[in-house]
Write a protein that holds these residues in place. Structure first.
Motif, PDB file in Angstrom:
ATOM      1  N   ASP A  31     -41.520  -7.828 -48.313  1.00 13.78           N
ATOM      2  CA  ASP A  31     -42.378  -6.655 -48.100  1.00 13.78           C
ATOM      3  C   ASP A  31     -42.701  -6.458 -46.626  1.00 13.78           C
ATOM      4  O   ASP A  31     -42.792  -5.329 -46.146  1.00 13.78           O
ATOM      5  N   LEU A  34     -39.975  -4.590 -45.005  1.00  6.67           N
ATOM      6  CA  LEU A  34     -40.071  -3.165 -45.317  1.00  6.67           C
ATOM      7  C   LEU A  34     -41.146  -2.491 -44.477  1.00  6.67           C
ATOM      8  O   LEU A  34     -40.930  -1.401 -43.916  1.00  6.67           O
ATOM      9  N   ILE A  38     -40.995   0.691 -41.698  1.00  7.33           N
ATOM     10  CA  ILE A  38     -41.841   1.881 -41.740  1.00  7.33           C
ATOM     11  C   ILE A  38     -42.523   2.115 -40.399  1.00  7.33           C
ATOM     12  O   ILE A  38     -42.498   3.232 -39.854  1.00  7.33           O
ATOM     13  N   PRO A 153     -36.760  -6.068 -50.639  1.00  8.19           N
ATOM     14  CA  PRO A 153     -36.596  -4.815 -51.400  1.00  8.19           C
ATOM     15  C   PRO A 153     -35.496  -3.964 -50.763  1.00  8.19           C
ATOM     16  O   PRO A 153     -35.767  -2.973 -50.076  1.00  8.19           O
ATOM     17  N   ALA A 156     -35.368  -0.139 -51.217  1.00  2.00           N
ATOM     18  CA  ALA A 156     -36.442   0.538 -50.487  1.00  2.00           C
ATOM     19  C   ALA A 156     -36.189   0.523 -48.989  1.00  2.00           C
ATOM     20  O   ALA A 156     -36.466   1.513 -48.287  1.00  2.00           O
ATOM     21  N   MET A 160     -35.622   3.782 -46.666  1.00  2.29           N
ATOM     22  CA  MET A 160     -36.473   4.062 -45.516  1.00  2.29           C
ATOM     23  C   MET A 160     -35.642   4.294 -44.255  1.00  2.29           C
ATOM     24  O   MET A 160     -35.958   5.172 -43.442  1.00  2.29           O
ATOM     25  N   CYS A 197     -43.034   8.552 -46.227  1.00  2.00           N
ATOM     26  CA  CYS A 197     -43.233   7.110 -46.381  1.00  2.00           C
ATOM     27  C   CYS A 197     -44.288   6.828 -47.452  1.00  2.00           C
ATOM     28  O   CYS A 197     -44.131   5.916 -48.274  1.00  2.00           O
ATOM     29  N   TYR A 198     -45.349   7.625 -47.438  1.00  2.00           N
ATOM     30  CA  TYR A 198     -46.423   7.416 -48.411  1.00  2.00           C
ATOM     31  C   TYR A 198     -45.949   7.729 -49.821  1.00  2.00           C
ATOM     32  O   TYR A 198     -46.265   7.012 -50.774  1.00  2.00           O
ATOM     33  N   MET A 200     -42.907   7.485 -50.948  1.00  2.00           N
ATOM     34  CA  MET A 200     -41.930   6.508 -51.387  1.00  2.00           C
ATOM     35  C   MET A 200     -42.530   5.121 -51.589  1.00  2.00           C
ATOM     36  O   MET A 200     -42.172   4.401 -52.520  1.00  2.00           O
ATOM     37  N   GLU A 201     -43.454   4.726 -50.705  1.00  2.00           N
ATOM     38  CA  GLU A 201     -43.963   3.352 -50.742  1.00  2.00           C
ATOM     39  C   GLU A 201     -45.479   3.282 -50.746  1.00  2.00           C
ATOM     40  O   GLU A 201     -46.057   2.244 -50.378  1.00  2.00           O
ATOM     41  N   ARG A 204     -47.080   0.374 -52.850  1.00  2.00           N
ATOM     42  CA  ARG A 204     -46.893  -0.953 -52.246  1.00  2.00           C
ATOM     43  C   ARG A 204     -47.827  -1.128 -51.044  1.00  2.00           C
ATOM     44  O   ARG A 204     -48.435  -2.184 -50.848  1.00  2.00           O
TER      45      ARG A 204
END
Length: 210
Positions: A31, A34, A38, A153, A156, A160, A197-198, A200-201, A204
């Motif tokens: 994470d 990821l 971002i 991930p 993901a 991104m 971004c918000y 999609m993820e 998390r």
């Protein structure tokens, strides 16, 4: 972006070692990779979209290579990803793989430069960096999954990276000859990037913030 990536590496490595024995740490490491993409993506997109203003930081004689900025931004993004996916060989005390990966990267950089510098000029160095760091990421990831599996991930992360490239392409396609309008477009596109971004993820991100 280079400074951010370097600072991140200095901060992340002690964190990785300090938490290496915690439960579910391998999911945490994934994470974090990821989240790095971002944040680094936000920096890369901002630099590219506001290049009309940022170019004045350097002298006019040095601006002819400014078209290579997106290639270099993606290069440093992949370098940061490499810092994430290569931590396994340090945690597992298999640093010989780090030497192998670095050697492969050096060979790629030198080879691409020798072959393409006479044809492409200075642009070859930018593409050599991108090719080098991309291959190093792939090698580090696949070797790591064999010797010290971490739950990255991947879907993901790829999504991104594609989103970062897409926003940059949107900026390229709708840019104008007017700095004012380009700045306005850049502001809108950065908002679009953050919103994407918000979407999609967001779940998390919220789970970690809480």
């Amino acid at each position: 972006l280079a400074m951010f990536t370097t600072a991140y590496n200095y901060a992340a490595e002690p964190f990785f070692f300090r938490n290496s024995e915690q439960k579910d740490v391998k999911t945490l490491y994934g994470d974090i990779a990821l989240f790095f993409i971002i944040v680094a993506g936000a920096i890369a997109v901002s630099i590219y979209l506001f290049i009309d203003l940022l170019q004045y930081v350097i002298g006019s004689n040095f601006r002819e290579g400014i078209y290579l900025v997106p290639i270099l931004l993606m290069s440093y993004l992949f370098l940061g990803i490499y810092y994430n996916v290569s931590i396994w060989y340090k945690l597992s005390d298999k640093t010989k793989y780090g030497a192998v990966i670095a050697t492969v990267g050096a060979v790629i950089t030198i080879s691409v430069s020798i072959i393409f510098l006479p044809v492409m000029g200075v642009a070859a160095s930018a593409y050599a960096a991108l090719a080098c760091y991309t291959i190093m990421v792939l090698l580090a990831y696949f070797l790591g999954q064999k010797h010290y599996p971490i739950n990255y991930p991947v879907a993901a992360m790829l999504k991104m990276i594609a989103w970062i490239v897409a926003v940059m392409c949107m900026g390229f396609l709708i840019q104008t000859d007017q700095v004012f309008y380009n700045v306005l477009i850049a502001t809108v596109l950065i908002t679009v990037y953050v919103a994407g971004c918000y979407l999609m993820e967001g779940n998390r991100i919220k789970s970690y913030l809480s």
